[in-house]
Design an enzyme around this catalytic site. Sequence first.
Site, short mmCIF file in Angstrom:
data_model
loop_
_atom_site.label_atom_id
_atom_site.label_comp_id
_atom_site.label_asym_id
_atom_site.label_seq_id
_atom_site.Cartn_x
_atom_site.Cartn_y
_atom_site.Cartn_z
N LYS A 121 0.76 -1.20 -0.18
CA LYS A 121 0.21 -0.30 -0.13
C LYS A 121 0.81 0.96 -0.37
O LYS A 121 1.45 0.98 0.73
CB LYS A 121 -0.92 -0.12 0.80
CG LYS A 121 -1.52 1.72 1.18
CD LYS A 121 -2.92 1.03 2.34
CE LYS A 121 -3.74 2.21 2.35
NZ LYS A 121 -3.92 3.06 4.10
N GLY A 161 -7.80 8.96 10.41
CA GLY A 161 -7.79 8.99 11.63
C GLY A 161 -9.19 9.55 12.58
O GLY A 161 -9.20 9.64 13.59
N ALA A 189 -9.24 5.19 4.84
CA ALA A 189 -9.52 6.79 5.50
C ALA A 189 -11.15 6.80 5.95
O ALA A 189 -11.12 7.79 4.86
CB ALA A 189 -8.33 7.66 5.53
N GLY A 190 -10.97 7.61 6.86
CA GLY A 190 -11.95 8.49 8.08
C GLY A 190 -13.95 8.09 7.98
O GLY A 190 -14.14 8.02 8.73
N ASN A 221 -9.51 1.20 10.26
CA ASN A 221 -8.76 0.74 11.18
C ASN A 221 -9.16 1.71 12.13
O ASN A 221 -9.90 1.29 13.27
CB ASN A 221 -7.42 1.23 10.76
CG ASN A 221 -6.33 1.70 11.76
OD1 ASN A 221 -6.02 0.59 13.47
ND2 ASN A 221 -5.19 1.53 11.47
N THR A 222 -8.66 3.31 12.61
CA THR A 222 -9.33 3.74 13.48
C THR A 222 -10.70 3.97 13.77
O THR A 222 -10.90 3.40 15.42
CB THR A 222 -9.25 5.29 13.08
OG1 THR A 222 -7.64 5.64 13.21
CG2 THR A 222 -9.41 6.11 14.82
#
Length: 263
Positions: A103, A164, A190-191, A212-213
């Site tokens: 990635k 994040g 992301a997000g 992830n977050t």
Amino acid sequence: MTDNIIEKDRDPLILGGHTFTSRFILGSGKYSLDLIHAAVEQADAQIITLALRRANEGGLANILDYIPEHVTLLPNTSGARNADEAVRIARLARAAGCGDFVKIEVIHDTKYLLPDNTETVKATEILAKEGFVVMPYMYPDLNAARDLADAGAACIMPLAAPIGTNKGLCTKDFIQILIDEIDLPVIVDAGIGRPSQACEAMEMGAAAIMANTAIATAGDVPAMAHAFKLAIESGRQAYLAGLGRTLDKQASASSPLTGFLHD
């Protein structure tokens, strides 16, 4: 399952000639090591990202020991500020035994952490020629996406919101353009902060979700991983089924307005 419900093994995600039945890519950057294995199991993820520098945490524990053997490793080039650094990290990851998937993350903006599309294209072209399955993280721009496709990317990974933040589909309209115009899997990265947002992205036609977050900061990490799994699968089924129409200026009764009983 009824015949008109498509099973996952009949609707594979194909990346660089590799076939996956799960459309959930799990990030590992913010997990404690003892939760990684449980999160992977509950998410049914077949791809998990890791930063090369996390392959060994202070010499005490190795994140690879917590990832099931059947899961494909997706090392990222976190920390790279230009194409040359990203290429060097990718080569190190492959030499360390992490495989050919990578990635690409090229970020030199330390405030908003937005990816540098120009440097990402450069790194993608170099690594694709070296046989890597390149999955570039990018700002959702149509011209950059076309350049990445021409450079040999296996997919494109546009951000939904700054990394994040858990803000959701802030770039929804631009992601939809990429889904409509680019002949590559579009993996929203992301997000994404909630399972409902992951479901919405899949309903739009996204090929997969990377999260992830949202999971790492949840009260119950394995339970949230499972919730994302279900949301992603539901959104994919809805997309394949074809979403119902939207009426902007009038209502439409779902039951007949005539033929009532009379005395």
